[in-house]
Every structure is written in structure tokens, then in C-alpha cells.
Design an enzyme around this catalytic site. Structure first.
Site, PDB file in Angstrom:
ATOM      1  N   LYS A  32       0.816  -1.208   0.000  1.00 62.09           N
ATOM      2  CA  LYS A  32       0.000   0.000   0.000  1.00 62.09           C
ATOM      3  C   LYS A  32       0.856   1.267   0.000  1.00 62.09           C
ATOM      4  CE  LYS A  32      -0.742   0.103   5.023  1.00 62.09           C
ATOM      5  NZ  LYS A  32       0.024   1.333   5.270  1.00 62.09           N
ATOM      6  N   THR A  33       2.004   1.238   0.688  1.00 59.37           N
ATOM      7  CA  THR A  33       2.874   2.418   0.684  1.00 59.37           C
ATOM      8  C   THR A  33       3.421   2.669  -0.713  1.00 59.37           C
ATOM      9  OG1 THR A  33       3.491   1.974   2.983  1.00 59.37           O
ATOM     10  CG2 THR A  33       4.892   3.491   1.749  1.00 59.37           C
ATOM     11  N   ASP A 216      -3.707   7.365   4.795  1.00 58.65           N
ATOM     12  CA  ASP A 216      -3.240   5.998   5.020  1.00 58.65           C
ATOM     13  C   ASP A 216      -3.829   5.457   6.321  1.00 58.65           C
ATOM     14  OD1 ASP A 216      -1.850   3.657   4.724  1.00 58.65           O
ATOM     15  OD2 ASP A 216       0.084   4.465   5.340  1.00 58.65           O
ATOM     16  N   GLU A 217      -3.866   4.142   6.466  1.00 61.98           N
ATOM     17  CA  GLU A 217      -4.344   3.470   7.690  1.00 61.98           C
ATOM     18  C   GLU A 217      -5.727   3.982   8.091  1.00 61.98           C
ATOM     19  OE1 GLU A 217      -2.821   0.981   8.707  1.00 61.98           O
ATOM     20  OE2 GLU A 217      -0.658   1.208   8.425  1.00 61.98           O
ATOM     21  N   GLN A 247      -7.235  -5.229   9.672  1.00 63.33           N
ATOM     22  CA  GLN A 247      -6.163  -4.872  10.600  1.00 63.33           C
ATOM     23  C   GLN A 247      -6.555  -3.711  11.511  1.00 63.33           C
ATOM     24  OE1 GLN A 247      -1.939  -5.223   9.109  1.00 63.33           O
ATOM     25  NE2 GLN A 247      -2.960  -5.138   7.118  1.00 63.33           N
ATOM     26  N   ARG A 592       2.637 -11.032  10.265  1.00 67.61           N
ATOM     27  CA  ARG A 592       3.963 -10.421  10.467  1.00 67.61           C
ATOM     28  C   ARG A 592       5.057 -11.362   9.976  1.00 67.61           C
ATOM     29  NH1 ARG A 592       2.500  -6.223   9.678  1.00 67.61           N
ATOM     30  NH2 ARG A 592       0.547  -7.303   9.320  1.00 67.61           N
TER      31      ARG A 592
END
Length: 728
Positions: A32-33, A216-217, A247, A592
Site C-alpha cells: 500500500k505504501t 493511510d491506515e 487490521q 507479520r
């Protein structure tokens, strides 16, 4: 720049969709970044948008720094793009437009939590509010009202249990902030939002400057943040939000995964894209991630996939208690490191940081470097240091630093001013702080303070009598009860619950030390704790120990998710929304891992002052690691797993010999002469120093021995893996 070849198909489609509202549901590890930064570059290089007209909101300073650096490299004038956290952006805007807010100047102060707590104390004192529960409710309610962007009267109508005193408290607090030309963190957002809503000229000015927005987020936004972003973009509606409802793990602090769905409701014509290709993990790990998250209902339908290889099987290890669990994990880490995996590519993740103690101690025993990510090591946590200060004050009455920590712990209404007076009085009389308290009736002190000190004096007299006639662990548990330390925590508050469990783990530490060190004193225990906690260093190259919350956004080659038990992971929840958030936490933990994922549980665990049976987590079933599903609605569910196991026969000590299967071709065992293993043999450890073998199991495949060290007491370890040298 060839964006089509730089991005995958899903990323590219979202990148070139630049006009109007856009929602991107980005799965874990899906880049996504990369999408966000390339889209900003695309706006500048292909659409001709001036860089200074673009605003990109992130939720951490670290993420903002990384994005800013990438954009600068990707696009000309990329350094002119505004990339920052939402709080930083609002603070910057308020400095510019502060003259439009009554009572404020542009040199206003931003209050930290310490500053606001001091202001709270002053107002509580003025309003004669002394009840700690009411204080806690009022402070939490203030933050809730602001972050939910709610009118104070409406809030009171929905929460009738709060008296009108709360409204007076709220107004007094806000008046005090204005008087001090100060804002708290929540005010940065609320004041800027209110300014935009009430001043059309300011709103027009800001909207003329910024015409393209990305956030973002987005799953971590609260109501006020959502309202603010929507208002900023209301003119052009060129708003891109990127997030992953799977998330969303910060519901306890006001974040709402529902904001992703609210966006679709508010913008019915929004373009929607899904990023489902994962670049981080193996197929086996993603298969488990998909298996668990599909059980949540409040989500968009996404299925992570990857072109990575199958990878190693996901491992589940059921230990019989927390000591064996830690021993298994640490020996497995030794094996992984011998295969060439750097320590800093290995993480131990847990739902509650109270579980960290046994892993910290075991890593230290085997001389494995480790760091606590985003938190304090166990013995450095404030509540632990406070409780240990009681023990220190009992055995060293001249330690003024320790005694000062506990004069008002738990809170007794003895403030910093009074404590400073007592410290000064002790200096004048050339005596200890404790001596002043124990002789308080003869000191020149205000009557109200003297009354409180007399109660403290009686407490210490009682504790001293108890200590003289009790074993160490019995005294410790009596002290916790007599002082009211455990009762001072609100178990419905997640932070308080963590502190409460940490103190319970400290009790377990005392219990284990006493069991392993006959005739040991409190002084011996305190010396062991001090030496052990000071031996480790955070050089950034060690195994990472972290809560799942703290590990969000990180990735590791190998991940151990520990404490997979009901009431721990998930924490006991009655509300289905809370359970879905717990499941999202497990999903975050699983994703993770890049190449190896290991989950562990303990059949029994020392919690709440006693050893209790620990049913396996329901998530282990959902991950397809446990075949029999527990019936959580059945009152007998706590006996469902491990049928036939007699809990009374489960070993709870630390003397069991552990035998695990590791890759014998990669684990580098230490060479030593087995004939030297005998009771009385002298050894040396690089951190614990000199010691003597006091017990060993001759037929142990791992040559487990118990060693009494001069510095930290007795430890059980394996000579094949521990850094032990025999002394001639």
C-alpha cells in the site's frame, strides 16, 4: 516513468484513478505504501498537479518520514508535498489561523499527557472530587467526547450514570486550557475542525491550497478524524483512503473499522479497489491468515494470495506450563539462528505484555540478545518498580528513592508538594524519609498530612511483623493484599488490566525464585532482579519481544505467537465486536511472518496469584491447528481440551527435563566433557558469573542442570545450548 510496469494490475488501476473519491482495501503486505507514493508521483508527473496542492495524511511520524523520502525520490518537487500525521497537520494550520479562534494566540502550547494530568488534578481539587473511579471516568469521558466529535449535552443524555459534575469539569478544563493558551492533543483536531465548520473564509483558504488528499491506515481513524478529512476534501472530493478493515485493532482508543464502510455510504459513487497480492509471506502462512479472518463478518471480501513459495508448515506447540513454553521457544530460536537467521529477524509476539517475563529471563539465560519493542522490559515497567520499591523499603529503610516511590502508591492523597516537604524535613534532620514517616506524630506537619502518614506508618509496622514470620512468597502476596495495590486497578480498563497482570507475573517471579533458592531472602531476590535486568542491552540486533499492537507494520522472517489461550488471546470478551477485533489482532500477528510461523499455548499458567488451567484459544481451531472445536457456550468448556489430563498431576515447577527435536545438522552444540557434570562442579556464565551445579539429570538428552549462581540464584538450563564454561 513506466507506472504500469512498476505496479501490479490492482495497484496500477488504483494509481491512475485520480479524480473523485477512491477506496483501496489493502491486505497485509500488499504494497500500500508503494501505491500511495507512486500515486502522488503520478499526480505530479502525469496529471500536472502542483506538488504543494497535495496533502498525504499518515498516522505515525515514522511512516510520514518514509513516505516523504520516497515521494522526494520519485517526483520532481516531491519535497513540496505535505506528508505528515493528522495531528501535525492540524497544529501547523492552527499556528496559521489561530487568530480566528477566541482566546488563543499562535504561540499556544501543546500539552503532553503529564501536563493535562496536572491540570486534571488541580480541577479535581477545586471541585472537591476525590473518588478515583470518578476521576478516571471523567478523564476518559473528555477524550471520548472530543474524538467522537460529540456535543457535551448529547453525551450526558447517552451516559446518565455521569453526573452534571462532569459537564462542569469539562468546561473548567477547557477554560483552563484557554487561560494557559494551551491545547491538548485532541484539541488540535477538534479546534481545527470547529474552525473550518464555523469560518467559511478559513475553509476556502485551506481548500484552495489543498486539492488532492490521501489518507493511510484509514481503518485506524476515529469519528473526529473522519469528519475532519471529509470536510477538508468536500470541495474537490479528490479523496483517496487506503486501509485494511482486517487490521483495525485500536477500537479501545476510539478507532473504527466502520469508517471504511461509512466512506462507501457517504460516497456511493466511490471507486473501490482491493490489493490482495501479498509480497511478504509464504503460501502456507497466508492460507492460515485467510482461514482465520474469514470468520469475521464486518469486513470486505478479500483473499490474500502470493507468488512466493509454499514455505515451511505452520507449527503449533502445546506446552504444559509457561516455563516449558518459554524454554521451547528459546531453544527453537537457537536452532533458527544456527540455520543463519539473524536474531533481529525473529520476533516473539504476545497479546499481553505481562507474558514477556518468562521469555525475557529464558533469553537472558541462554545469552541471546533481545529488545522490547515499543515498551519497557518487564522489570523496568513503572508498576513493577513501584512494587519492588515496597520490598526495598522493607529491607533497606534508608533508601529514600524507593520510599518516595511508594508514599503515594497506591494513591493516598499525598501529593508531590507534601512528599517534597517530607524529603526536605529528612535532610534537615539528617535522617531517612522512612524514619520521618515512622515518627510522623512528633513532626511539625499539617494535621491532614499527619493523619495520612499515621496510616502509612501502621501499614509498615504490620508489614514488618508479617515479614518476620512469613516465607518470602507468602509475605509478598500478603503485601499486595494489605496495601491494596491490586484493587487499585480497574480491570475493565485495558491499560490497568495489563498493569494488574504484570504484577501477577511479578508474584510468579518471586514464587519461582523461592522454589529454586531455599533459604533465600528478599535481599537476595532484589539483587537477582537488579543484576538480571541490568545485564541486557538494547543494541537493535536482538530478538524482538513485542505485543501484537506494537508489532503492527513490522515484519520478520520467523514469528512466535505465544500465549494462544482463552482469556489471553482472545482476552475474554462478551461483545461480538470485541471478539472480531481480537481475531483481527491474531490476523495481524500471523501476517507479520515472512517464512516461518510458530504458535504456542500453555496448558496451565500462573495467573491471578495461582496456577490455573488454560483452555486453548478458539483461534487455534480457526487456524486449523487444533482439530476439536471447543464449545464455548458449554459451562464445562474449560475441561474440553486435553481430555484425560489430571490437572493436579501437572508439574508446575521448573525442574522438568525438556526434550525437543531440532535440526541436529544445523544446531551448533557446545563441546564439553560429560564427565565434568556433577554436583559441586564450578562453572561460569558470561552474564550470571560464577556458579555451582546443584542438581542434574544423568539421562537427560539435553544435559539439563540446575546451577546456583552467586549473583542471581539458581537457574535450570541445558549445557548443550547455554554459554556455560567449566572451571578447572
Amino acid at each position: 516513468m513506466d507506472y504500469k510496469n512498476l505496479l501490479n494490475e490492482q495497484q496500477y488501476e488504483a494509481c491512475v484513478c485520480t479524480e473523485g473519491p477512491v477506496l483501496v482495501s489493502a491486505g497485509a503486505g500488499s504494497g500500500k505504501t508503494r501505491l500511495l507514493t507512486h500515486r502522488i508521483a503520478y499526480l505530479i508527473t502525469e496529471c500536472g498537479v502542483p506538488a504543494q496542492n497535495i496533502l498525504a495524511i499518515t498516522f505515525t511520524n515514522k511512516a510520514a518520514g518514509e513516505m516523504k523520502d520516497r515521494v522526494h525520490k520519485l517526483a520532481p518537487n516531491g519535497d513540496l508535498v505535505t506528508v505528515c500525521t493528522i495531528h501535525s497537520f492540524c497544529a501547523r494550520m492552527l499556528r496559521t489561523y489561530c487568530s480566528f479562534i477566541p482566546g488563543y494566540k499562535d504561540n499556544f502550547t501543546i500539552y503532553s499527557e503529564t501536563d493535562t494530568n496536572k491540570l486534571f488534578r488541580d480541577i479535581f481539587k477545586t471541585m472537591n472530587i476525590s473518588d478515583e473511579d470518578i476521576k478516571s471516568k471523567f478523564k476518559n469521558a473528555i477524550s471520548y467526547v472530543k474524538n467522537e466529535n460529540m456535543d457535551i449535552d448529547r453525551y450526558l443524555s447517552l451516559n446518565r450514570s455521569l453526573s452534571n459534575d462532569f459537564k462542569n469539569f469539562y468546561l473548567s478544563y477547557q477554560d483552563a486550557l484557554i487561560k494557559n493558551n494551551a491545547m491538548d492533543f485532541d484539541d488540535l483536531l477538534l479546534n481545527f475542525y470547529t474552525l473550518l465548520k464555523t469560518n467559511k473564509d478559513v475553509l476556502t483558504s485551506v481548500q484552495n491550497k489543498y486539492t488532492y488528499f490521501s489518507v493511510d491506515e484509514f481503518q485506524d481513524t476515529n469519528q473526529l478524524q473522519y469528519d475532519l478529512v471529509k470536510l477538508l476534501a468536500s470541495k474537490t472530493q479528490n479523496l483517496l483512503i487506503v486501509g485494511d478493515e482486517d487490521q483495525s485493532i485500536y477500537g479501545w482508543r476510539g478507532a473504527s473499522a466502520g469508517n471504511m464502510f461509512a466512506f462507501l455510504k457517504d460516497y456511493p459513487n466511490a471507486h473501490v479497489f482491493k490489493l490482495e497480492e501479498n509480497y511478504r509471506s509464504t503460501k502456507n502462512i497466508l492460507e492460515r491468515a485467510n482461514k482465520i479472518i474469514v470468520n469475521n463478518h464486518n469486513r470486505m471480501d478479500k483473499q490474500l494470495f502470493t507468488s512466493n513459495d509454499e514455505g515451511a508448515d505452520v507449527v503449533y506447540y502445546p506446552a504444559y506450563n509457561e516455563t516449558e513454553e518459554a524454554d521451547y521457544v528459546v531453544r527453537s530460536i537457537i536452532s533458527k539462528h544456527a540455520e543463519g537467521i539473524p536474531y533481529n529477524e525473529i520476533a516473539i509476539l504476545m497479546r499481553l505484555n505481562a507474558l514477556s517475563r518468562s521469555f525475557e529471563e529464558k533469553l537472558l539465560t541462554y545469552n541471546i540478545p533481545h529488545i522490547m519493542y515499543n515498551g519497557f522490559k518487564f522489570f523496568e515497567r513503572a508498576e513493577i518498580k513501584n512494587v519492588l520499591a515496597y520490598l526495598t523499603a522493607m529491607v533497606n529503610p534508608t533508601d529514600d528513592v524507593s520510599f518516595a516511590r511508594i508514599i503515594n502508591f497506591p494513591k493516598r492523597g499525598i501529593g508531590d508538594t507534601s512528599i517534597n516537604k517530607l524529603v526536605e524535613l529528612a535532610k534537615v534532620n539528617q535522617t531517612s524519609l522512612k524514619a520521618i514517616v515512622m515518627d510522623c506524630e512528633h513532626q511539625v506537619l499539617p494535621n491532614a498530612l499527619k493523619t495520612k502518614l499515621l496510616e502509612l506508618k501502621e501499614l509498615f509496622i504490620d508489614l514488618e511483623n508479617q515479614m518476620a514470620n512469613s516465607q518470602m512468597y507468602d509475605f509478598f502476596t500478603y503485601m499486595l493484599s494489605r496495601t491494596g495495590i491490586l484493587n487499585s486497578y480497574d480491570l475493565n480498563n485495558e491499560d490497568d488490566y495489563e498493569h494488574y497482570l504484570n504484577i501477577n507475573q511479578l508474584a510468579n517471579s518471586v514464587k519461582e525464585y523461592e522454589e529454586n533458592n531455599q533459604d533465600a531472602t528478599i535481599i537476595d531476590y532484589l539483587q537477582s532482579v537488579t543484576l538480571s535486568s541490568s545485564m541486557d542491552s538494547d543494541d537493535g540486533k536482538g530478538v524482538v519481544i513485542a505485543t501484537v499492537h506494537g508489532a503492527k507494520g513490522l515484519e520478520f522472517d520467523t514469528v512466535y505467537v505465544v500465549g494462544c489461550e482463552e482469556k489471553i488471546f482472545p482476552i475474554s470478551r462478551d461483545d461480538n465486536d470485541d471478539l472480531e477485533e481480537e481475531r483481527r489482532l491474531m490476523y495481524v500477528a500471523v501476517t507479520r511472518a515472512k517464512r516461518q510461523l510458530v504458535l504456542t499455548s500453555s496448558s496451565s499458567r500462573f495467573m491471578y496469584g495461582k496456577t490455573e488451567y488454560s483452555p486453548k484459544s478458539r483461534f487455534l481451531y480457526e487456524l486449523d491447528l487444533v482439530k476439536d472445536r471447543v464449545n464455548l457456550n458449554n459451562s464445562s468448556y474449560s475441561n474440553y481440551y486435553n481430555k484425560g489430563v489430571d490437572m493436579n498431576k501437572l508439574q508446575t515447577g521448573t525442574n522438568k527435563t525438556f526434550n525437543y527435536t531440532f535440526n541436529k545438522n544445523t544446531v551448533e552444540k557446545k563441546a564439553f566433557d560429560p564427565s565434568k557434570i556433577k554436583v559441586g562442579a564450578k562453572v561460569a556464565h558470561p552474564k550470571f558469573g560464577d556458579g555451582v551445579i546443584t542438581e542434574f539429570t544423568p539421562n537427560s538428552s539435553n544435559h539439563c542442570v540446575k546451577i546456583k549462581f552467586d549473583s542471581v540464584g539458581e537457574k535450570m538450563l541445558s549445557l548443550e545450548y547455554a554459554p556455560i564454561e567449566f572451571k578447572d
